[in-house]
Every structure is written in structure tokens, then in C-alpha cells.
Motif scaffolding. Structure first.
Motif, mmCIF file in Angstrom:
data_model
loop_
_atom_site.group_PDB
_atom_site.id
_atom_site.type_symbol
_atom_site.label_atom_id
_atom_site.label_comp_id
_atom_site.label_asym_id
_atom_site.label_seq_id
_atom_site.Cartn_x
_atom_site.Cartn_y
_atom_site.Cartn_z
ATOM 1 N N GLU A 1 69.357 26.961 -20.653
ATOM 2 C CA GLU A 1 70.093 26.068 -21.544
ATOM 3 C C GLU A 1 71.443 26.657 -21.926
ATOM 4 O OE1 GLU A 1 67.311 25.250 -24.687
ATOM 5 O OE2 GLU A 1 67.364 27.300 -25.460
ATOM 6 N N ARG A 2 71.496 27.976 -22.029
ATOM 7 C CA ARG A 2 72.792 28.596 -22.339
ATOM 8 C C ARG A 2 73.761 28.439 -21.171
ATOM 9 N NH1 ARG A 2 71.626 34.502 -23.689
ATOM 10 N NH2 ARG A 2 73.893 34.590 -23.951
ATOM 11 N N SER B 1 74.867 24.613 -20.832
ATOM 12 C CA SER B 1 75.804 24.151 -21.861
ATOM 13 C C SER B 1 77.147 24.863 -21.708
ATOM 14 C CB SER B 1 75.230 24.321 -23.264
ATOM 15 O OG SER B 1 75.151 25.673 -23.588
ATOM 16 N N GLN C 1 80.494 22.584 -21.345
ATOM 17 C CA GLN C 1 81.569 22.700 -22.341
ATOM 18 C C GLN C 1 82.860 23.212 -21.691
ATOM 19 O OE1 GLN C 1 81.144 21.134 -25.109
ATOM 20 N NE2 GLN C 1 78.966 20.832 -24.675
ATOM 21 N N VAL D 1 75.704 18.243 -25.114
ATOM 22 C CA VAL D 1 74.925 19.207 -24.323
ATOM 23 C C VAL D 1 75.076 20.610 -24.897
ATOM 24 C CG1 VAL D 1 74.534 20.134 -22.006
ATOM 25 C CG2 VAL D 1 75.117 17.733 -22.298
ATOM 26 N N ILE D 2 74.323 20.860 -25.969
ATOM 27 C CA ILE D 2 74.367 22.110 -26.714
ATOM 28 C C ILE D 2 72.922 22.551 -26.923
ATOM 29 C CG2 ILE D 2 75.061 23.138 -28.921
ATOM 30 C CD1 ILE D 2 77.551 22.055 -28.128
ATOM 31 N N PHE E 1 67.739 22.717 -25.935
ATOM 32 C CA PHE E 1 67.333 21.479 -25.286
ATOM 33 C C PHE E 1 65.872 21.213 -25.648
ATOM 34 C CE2 PHE E 1 70.297 22.527 -21.425
ATOM 35 C CZ PHE E 1 71.408 22.346 -22.237
ATOM 36 N N ARG F 1 70.100 14.855 -24.690
ATOM 37 C CA ARG F 1 70.625 15.985 -23.913
ATOM 38 C C ARG F 1 69.595 16.340 -22.851
ATOM 39 N NH1 ARG F 1 71.570 19.623 -28.978
ATOM 40 N NH2 ARG F 1 71.719 17.566 -29.895
#
Ligand code: 4AD
Ligand code: MG
Length: 432
Positions: A242-243, A246, A250, A273-274, A277, A316
Motif C-alpha cells: 500500500e505504501r 500510494s 501521488q 489512494v492513501i 487500504f 481506494r
């Protein structure tokens, strides 16, 4: 004079510049002509006042003979013009035509997909396609930046391999001096070895699957980024995913505003999308789908319509976790609480783009792994080197594979993955 890149013209207001590029459009309104030129970095409008500008042959003798995709070198003065694309305009003093381009096949009208794919080598010059390829480039860069900054070592597993990594039905076989060998479906098995040597590793390369599927998500040759992490268990693996995702989204939102505009991408959904999730188990997914009327039995694999329906329930990307072990790969760690399912997750993108990441915790126990191989019809003899990783200093480890083309298709908002790669290889196309 060396050429000035079109995307930097804003910082050359009032200057005399030289630009090298290709003609995209010519139009005449009586005494003035308008010429659009692109150079790969951007497009600029040039104003031609015939008395004040020199046209150099040998390919053309009149201004109105300028045609699409002729290569040109031009001199002129840069002016601000808020109505022009890019906010600037060039008053032309000299234009030299470097090469001809008679009857350029791609015209500003609707062409069929097959025609465009047959002319893919030219189609990539169009603004839309060029924007997509630029976004692809930024995405690759963002992925590498993120992983490099987190101490991952980039490494390169082989592309010619002796055995399957992701099921035996999608192997491309090659003749390796009389022995069968296969194009890599995934570097994962080798990355597991490399993670035991280097800790955190990743590869980023082409992978191959002889998929008999003709869908908007499948290519036969696609690029995958595959991180593999020693001493990493299931939940931490999801956090890395997820990191990474995103960070990429971004970065594109920040750095590719012009390209996203060219593509008319609705960016409002990307902004959300942060991390974190949402995560739902396979069991919950089946329940939700059945409530929505899909009629799925536990144990069935989920298809594209199911993935789309699930993704629509969230704002997301969503992790789908703990699949039945029968529908997943042999190397996935069984859930200690429920050995009928595995510690695996697919990350589903919003807006119907489906699975963009597949990952899992790997089995690190030798006997469990050997048993799973036999159950799934793989011959442990052919994987002795891989089993060695469980004999010598085995530790819990996890990793995932993210498909670049599906990621690009989602972020750029495209109908089909074939536009995300320069020369797509699909079920019925290996040309050009
Ligand atoms: O889920 P997959 O099959 O996972 C693996 O190959 C693991 N060995 C990766 C790992 O853990 N190191 O494939 C990973 C991703 C999918 O989620 C999808 O994004 C993409 O690769 N992918 C494809 N993309 C385009 N065309 C295809 N035919 C694809 N097959 C998989
Ligand atoms: Mg998968």
C-alpha cells in the motif's frame, strides 16, 4: 545553434531559438499560416508571415506543401500567448524541411484498433500515446525511487528458466540446445534466494505468460516489479504494497498533470489512494458477492466481474486476503489458524481495473513445501535448489508482484492494457 526543447520555451520568452521536430498540423488563414510542431517534449504553434520567413527545400517549395510528420528544423522568436498550447508561440524566421512524409497513414480521424495496432510504430507519435508512455516512464521511476530509498537491492533473476514458477499451463517453451526451457513467468523463486543473500531485493523486468485469455487486462509479455523481503510476514507485506502503490499514484498526480489532462483522466478518484487500504478476506468477499446476487460457492476462483463488483464497494484499492489454498500457488504459506486457506492477497484497483498486485507469505518449512509441490503435481526433483533455501537458514519471508501495465492502465484511465506498452504482445498479435 543547439535546439531548444519545446517544453522549456516558457523560459525563453523574447529569445531567438532553434527547434527540431516534426510537423503535426498546418493551416492557412489568408496571409498568415499556422504550423504546429512537436519534438517529443511538447507541441508549439508557429506563426508564419510569408514575407518574413524563409522556407528551405528540397522537399517542398510552398508553405502549403508542409505535411504531417515531415521532419523540420526552425528558427524564430518566442512570444507569450495564453491562447496557444503551452502558453507560447514562435514567430518563424526560417524553416528547413529535413525529410518528407508523403501520405502519412494516421490522420486526425477515427481509425479502427487493428489499423492503429498495425501502425503501432507510428501511432506512438500521437499525443495520447506519447502521454501514456511518459506516464509509464514516470511510474517506473517512482517505483524504483521508492524501493531504492527503502534499502531494496535491485537484482535480475534469469529470463530463461528450467521450470514453472506460476503454473504449468501458461509456459512459453523454448528449445535450449535440445532441452526444453521456459521464458520466465515470474522471478519470484530466484528472488527468494536473493532475499536470503541480500535481505530486501526487487527485480523489474519482462515476464511471459501464454495466456489463452483475450481480455483488456492480459498481455503475453508484460513487465513486473517483484519485491521480496526476508523476515517479513503477511501483514507487513501488505503494508509495503500500500505504501508503494500510494507513492506511485501521488507522484503521478504531482508530476504528470499535463499528460493526465491530455488523457482526460478524472483524477478525483486517484487522490483518495492513501494508506491504509481496506482488507477483506476471501470469505467476506464471497458473502458480499452473494448478497449482491452472484451465487458463488466457497472455493471458487473469482473472475473479472467479481473483482470489479468488490472494488466498487470501496473508494481506494482493496486487499482480498486468505484465499482457499486450492486456487493459489504451491509456495504460499498455509494460514496456521485455517490450513484450508493461504496467507496470500490480491490488491484490486478501483474502477474495474482488477488485480494489480499478487503477493503472499512463502512457505519456509521444508516438509510443508515438499508436500504442497506433490499435491500440485510439481516434481520436487526439479526444484532442489529452491528447497535448499528451506534447508539452510530458512526464515519467514514474503513478497509480491505488481504488473506494470495494469498499474499504468488504471492510473492513466485506459480501456485496455495494450496501450500501456510500446509494442503489445496479445493473443493474436506479435507484430510489429
Ligand atoms: O499474481 P501473479 O501471477 O503473481 C506472481 O507472479 C507472483 N510470483 C509475484 C510475486 O509474488 N513475486 O502476477 C502478479 C501481477 C498481477 O497482479 C498482474 O498485475 C500482473 O502481474 N499480471 C499480468 N499483467 C498483464 N498481463 C498478464 N497476462 C498478467 N498476468 C499477471
Ligand atoms: Mg495473481
Amino acid at each position: 545553434m543547439t535546439a531548444t526543447a519545446i517544453h522549456t520555451l516558457q523560459s525563453h520568452l523574447g529569445d531567438q531559438v532553434t527547434v527540431h521536430g516534426w510537423v503535426t498540423h498546418f493551416r492557412s488563414s489568408g496571409k498568415i499560416h499556422f504550423l504546429m510542431v512537436r519534438d517529443g517534449t511538447g507541441v508549439v504553434q508557429c506563426i508564419i508571415r510569408p514575407g518574413q520567413a524563409v522556407l528551405e527545400g528540397p522537399w517542398v517549395t510552398e508553405w502549403d506543401q508542409l505535411g504531417t510528420e515531415m521532419a523540420v528544423s526552425l528558427d524564430g522568436t518566442v512570444h507569450a500567448d495564453p491562447r496557444a498550447p503551452g502558453g507560447v508561440e514562435i514567430s518563424l524566421t526560417r524553416l528547413r524541411v529535413l525529410s518528407e512524409s508523403p501520405d502519412y497513414p494516421i490522420q486526425p480521424k477515427e481509425h479502427g484498433v487493428d489499423f492503429l495496432l498495425d501502425h503501432r510504430h507510428l501511432w506512438i507519435r500521437s499525443p495520447r500515446q506519447a502521454a501514456i508512455l511518459r506516464i509509464r516512464s514516470r511510474i517506473i521511476h517512482a517505483i524504483r525511487n521508492f524501493l531504492d530509498d527503502q534499502g531494496f537491492v535491485v537484482t535480475d533473476p534469469p529470463i530463461i528458466t528450467p521450470a514453472a514458477a506460476e503454473g504449468t499451463t501458461t509456459l512459453f517453451e523454448i528449445d535450449y540446445f535440445g532441452e526444453p526451457a521456459y521464458l520466465s513467468q515470474s522471478g519470484q523463486l530466484y528472488l527468494e534466494a536473493l532475499a536470503m543473500a541480500l535481505g530486501r531485493v526487487y527485480s523489474f523486468g519482462p515476464t511471459f505468460r501464454a495466456e489463452k485469455s483475450k481480455t483488456r487486462r492480459h498481455l503475453m509479455e508484460f513487465w513486473m516489479v517483484e519485491p521480496e523481503i526476508a523476515f517479513c510476514e503477511f501483514e507487513e507485506n501488505l503494508e509495503w504494497q500500500e505504501r508503494l502503490v500510494s507513492h506511485v499514484v501521488q507522484t503521478v498526480l504531482r508530476e504528470c498533470q499535463d499528460e493526465l489532462k491530455t488523457l482526460n483522466r478524472d483524477v478525483s478518484r486517484l487522490a483518495a489512494v492513501i494508506p491504509p487500504f481496506p482488507r477483506i478476506t476471501y470469505d467476506e468477499a464471497v458473502e458480499r458477492l452473494n448478497q449482491a446476487g452472484y451465487g458463488i460457492a466457497w472455493g471458487e476462483d473469482l473472475g473479472a466481474p467479481h473483482e470489479t463488483a468488490l472494488a466498487e464497494m470501496f473508494d481506494r484499492p482493496v486487499f482480498l486476503t486468505h484465499f482457499p489454498k486450492a486456487i493459489k500457488a504451491f509456495y504460499m504459506q498455509p494460514d496456521p489458524e485455517r490450513p484450508d486457506r493461504v496467507l496470500a492477497a490480491d490488491l484490486l484497483a478501483p474502477e474495474g481495473y482488477g488485480e494489480i498486485v499478487g503477493g503472499s507469505q512463502r512457505i519456509h518449512d521444508l516438509s510443508v513445501l515438499e508436500a504442497r509441490m506433490r499435491e500440485t503435481g510439481l516434481d520436487p526433483e526439479r526444484y532442489q535448489w529452491y528447497l535448499d533455501l528451506r534447508r539452510y537458514g530458512s526464515v519467514p519471508h514474503s513478497g509480491f508482484g505488481m504488473g506494470l501495465e495494469r498499474l499504468v492502465a488504471w492510473i492513466a484511465g485506459l480501456e485496455h492494457v495494450r496501450e500501456t506498452i510500446p509494442f503489445p504482445r496479445t493473443l493474436n498479435r506479435v507484430w510489429p
